[in-house]
Motif scaffolding. Structure first.
Motif, mmCIF file in Angstrom:
data_model
loop_
_atom_site.group_PDB
_atom_site.id
_atom_site.type_symbol
_atom_site.label_atom_id
_atom_site.label_comp_id
_atom_site.label_asym_id
_atom_site.label_seq_id
_atom_site.Cartn_x
_atom_site.Cartn_y
_atom_site.Cartn_z
ATOM 1 N N MET A 132 38.874 37.414 51.079
ATOM 2 C CA MET A 132 37.570 36.914 50.647
ATOM 3 C C MET A 132 36.657 38.081 50.275
ATOM 4 S SD MET A 132 38.038 33.699 50.890
ATOM 5 C CE MET A 132 36.349 33.068 50.701
ATOM 6 N N ALA A 133 35.786 37.822 49.310
ATOM 7 C CA ALA A 133 34.862 38.860 48.865
ATOM 8 C C ALA A 133 33.933 39.273 49.996
ATOM 9 C CB ALA A 133 34.049 38.368 47.680
ATOM 10 N N THR A 134 33.708 40.563 50.148
ATOM 11 C CA THR A 134 32.760 41.073 51.135
ATOM 12 C C THR A 134 31.335 40.922 50.602
ATOM 13 O OG1 THR A 134 32.867 43.297 50.204
ATOM 14 C CG2 THR A 134 34.440 42.751 51.963
ATOM 15 N N PRO A 135 30.318 41.017 51.472
ATOM 16 C CA PRO A 135 28.937 40.976 50.991
ATOM 17 C C PRO A 135 28.663 42.022 49.914
ATOM 18 C CG PRO A 135 28.969 40.709 53.361
ATOM 19 C CD PRO A 135 30.383 41.035 52.955
ATOM 20 N N TYR A 136 29.304 43.188 50.019
ATOM 21 C CA TYR A 136 29.127 44.224 48.989
ATOM 22 C C TYR A 136 29.606 43.725 47.632
ATOM 23 C CZ TYR A 136 30.205 48.326 46.158
ATOM 24 O OH TYR A 136 30.309 49.218 45.115
ATOM 25 N N LEU A 137 30.781 43.116 47.575
ATOM 26 C CA LEU A 137 31.297 42.615 46.303
ATOM 27 C C LEU A 137 30.436 41.474 45.775
ATOM 28 C CD1 LEU A 137 33.333 42.685 44.055
ATOM 29 C CD2 LEU A 137 34.886 41.281 45.441
ATOM 30 N N ASP A 138 29.942 40.621 46.665
ATOM 31 C CA ASP A 138 29.036 39.548 46.233
ATOM 32 C C ASP A 138 27.792 40.137 45.564
ATOM 33 O OD1 ASP A 138 30.645 37.465 47.115
ATOM 34 O OD2 ASP A 138 29.675 37.327 49.076
ATOM 35 N N GLU A 139 27.267 41.212 46.156
ATOM 36 C CA GLU A 139 26.086 41.860 45.586
ATOM 37 C C GLU A 139 26.404 42.476 44.228
ATOM 38 O OE1 GLU A 139 22.730 45.225 46.800
ATOM 39 O OE2 GLU A 139 24.473 44.910 48.069
ATOM 40 N N ILE A 140 27.573 43.092 44.098
ATOM 41 C CA ILE A 140 27.980 43.679 42.831
ATOM 42 C C ILE A 140 28.107 42.587 41.761
ATOM 43 C CG2 ILE A 140 29.962 44.693 41.617
ATOM 44 C CD1 ILE A 140 28.267 46.784 42.943
ATOM 45 N N ALA A 141 28.715 41.467 42.127
ATOM 46 C CA ALA A 141 28.881 40.365 41.172
ATOM 47 C C ALA A 141 27.526 39.848 40.689
ATOM 48 C CB ALA A 141 29.692 39.237 41.814
ATOM 49 N N GLU A 142 26.560 39.789 41.606
ATOM 50 C CA GLU A 142 25.212 39.344 41.223
ATOM 51 C C GLU A 142 24.568 40.341 40.256
ATOM 52 O OE1 GLU A 142 20.913 38.142 43.274
ATOM 53 O OE2 GLU A 142 22.651 38.583 44.528
ATOM 54 N N ARG A 143 24.727 41.627 40.538
ATOM 55 C CA ARG A 143 24.162 42.641 39.656
ATOM 56 C C ARG A 143 24.830 42.619 38.281
ATOM 57 N NH1 ARG A 143 23.980 47.755 43.911
ATOM 58 N NH2 ARG A 143 22.036 47.181 44.955
ATOM 59 N N LEU A 144 26.139 42.439 38.274
ATOM 60 C CA LEU A 144 26.856 42.350 36.999
ATOM 61 C C LEU A 144 26.349 41.166 36.184
ATOM 62 C CD1 LEU A 144 30.515 43.113 38.116
ATOM 63 C CD2 LEU A 144 29.230 44.402 36.401
ATOM 64 N N GLY A 145 26.157 40.038 36.852
ATOM 65 C CA GLY A 145 25.646 38.865 36.157
ATOM 66 C C GLY A 145 24.256 39.093 35.597
ATOM 67 N N ASP A 146 23.401 39.735 36.384
ATOM 68 C CA ASP A 146 22.039 40.027 35.937
ATOM 69 C C ASP A 146 22.059 40.965 34.728
ATOM 70 O OD1 ASP A 146 21.016 38.476 37.956
ATOM 71 O OD2 ASP A 146 20.494 40.159 39.259
#
Length: 239
Positions: A132-146
Motif C-alpha cells: 500500500m502507498a505510504t503517506p509520503y507517496l500519497d503526498e507526492i501523488a497529490e503534488r503531481l496532480g496539482d
C-alpha cells in the motif's frame, strides 16, 4: 541520463527516496518551473519571472533561486532555507506520464536514474509491507496532480497575457558588496501599467477566468528580488 518507469507496488516495493536537500540531489539550480495556480505560495519566497521557450512563442514562469546556472541561494548545505518548495522541485524523482496512446488518466512515473533514489536502507519508503502507498507517496501523488492540473490550466493564462500584451522584457543588473556585477537577462514580467490601465470589461473577463490573482501575485513576487540580492551578498560575505 534518465530511465523512466511506471511506478509499481511490486517492482518498486522496497524502493526508498531521499527527501533531504543537497546539491548532489539536483537542488543546485538557478530556477524551477512554477505554474499560476501556485503563484500565491511562491511569491512569498521567490521572484517569479517569465521566459520564452527557446525557438517558440510560448512562455513559462520560473521561481528564481539565484543569478547564474547552478546557483541556489536557498540551499544551505543540506538545508532548504525557505518555507516552500515549488511543486516542480518537490516532486523529484517522480513525474506524470501518459499511456502509450496518449489518452487516459495520468500515471505516476519514476526516473530510476535520479540521484534521489536511495540505497543502503536510507530514505523514505513508497510502499508498506502490504504494497500500500505510504503517506509520503500519497503526498507526492497529490503534488503531481496539482502540478499537472496547473500546467494544463496555464495555457489559458499565457494566452490572456499575450492577448492583452501584458508581458514586458525585464533585465536586472546588480553591483554586489564585493564590487562584482550579477545580471538577470532574457526574462519578462507583467506590465503593471498596462494591467492597471485595462478597462472594466477586460478586467472582468480576466477575473472571471481566474487570471487576475496570479498576475498580481507575480507582480508582488518582484519584491523578493531585493531579498535575493541580500542572500547573494551574505553568501559572498560568508554569512
Amino acid at each position: 541520463m534518465t530511465r523512466h518507469a511506471v511506478l509499481d507496488n511490486k517492482a518498486h516495493n522496497d524502493l526508498r527516496i531521499r527527501t533531504d536537500a543537497a546539491a548532489e540531489l539536483g537542488d543546485d539550480i538557478m530556477a524551477t518551473l512554477t505554474v499560476p495556480s501556485e503563484f500565491r505560495r511562491v511569491q512569498a519566497h521567490f521572484p517569479i519571472l517569465f521566459r520564452r521557450e527557446t525557438g517558440r512563442d510560448d512562455f513559462t514562469a520560473l521561481a528564481m533561486f539565484g543569478f547564474q546556472n547552478g546557483e541556489n541561494l536557498f540551499l544551505e548545505g543540506t538545508r532548504w532555507d525557505a518555507g516552500y518548495r515549488p511543486l516542480s522541485l518537490a516532486i523529484g524523482p517522480f513525474l506524470i506520464g501518459r499511456p502509450a496512446g496518449g489518452e487516459g488518466p495520468g500515471q505516476v512515473h519514476i526516473d530510476m536514474e535520479h540521484p534521489r533514489i536511495a540505497g543502503g536502507g536510507e530514505g523514505v519508503r513508497l510502499f508498506d509491507e502490504n504494497g500500500m502507498a505510504t503517506p509520503y507517496l500519497d503526498e507526492i501523488a497529490e503534488r503531481l496532480g496539482d502540478l499537472d492540473e496547473g500546467y494544463r490550466e496555464s495555457r489559458a493564462f499565457y494566452d490572456a497575457l499575450l492577448a492583452y500584451d501584458l508581458l514586458e522584457p525585464f533585465s536586472l543588473e546588480v553591483t554586489l558588496d564585493d564590487g562584482s556585477v550579477n545580471s538577470l537577462v532574457g526574462f519578462h514580467i507583467i506590465d503593471e501599467a498596462k494591467l492597471r490601465a485595462l478597462d472594466a470589461e477586460a478586467l472582468g473577463a480576466l477575473h472571471a477566468a481566474g487570471h487576475v490573482m496570479p498576475m498580481f501575485m507575480a507582480l508582488a513576487s518582484l519584491s523578493q528580488l531585493s531579498a535575493l540580492v541580500a542572500r547573494k551578498n551574505r553568501r559572498l560575505g560568508g554569512g
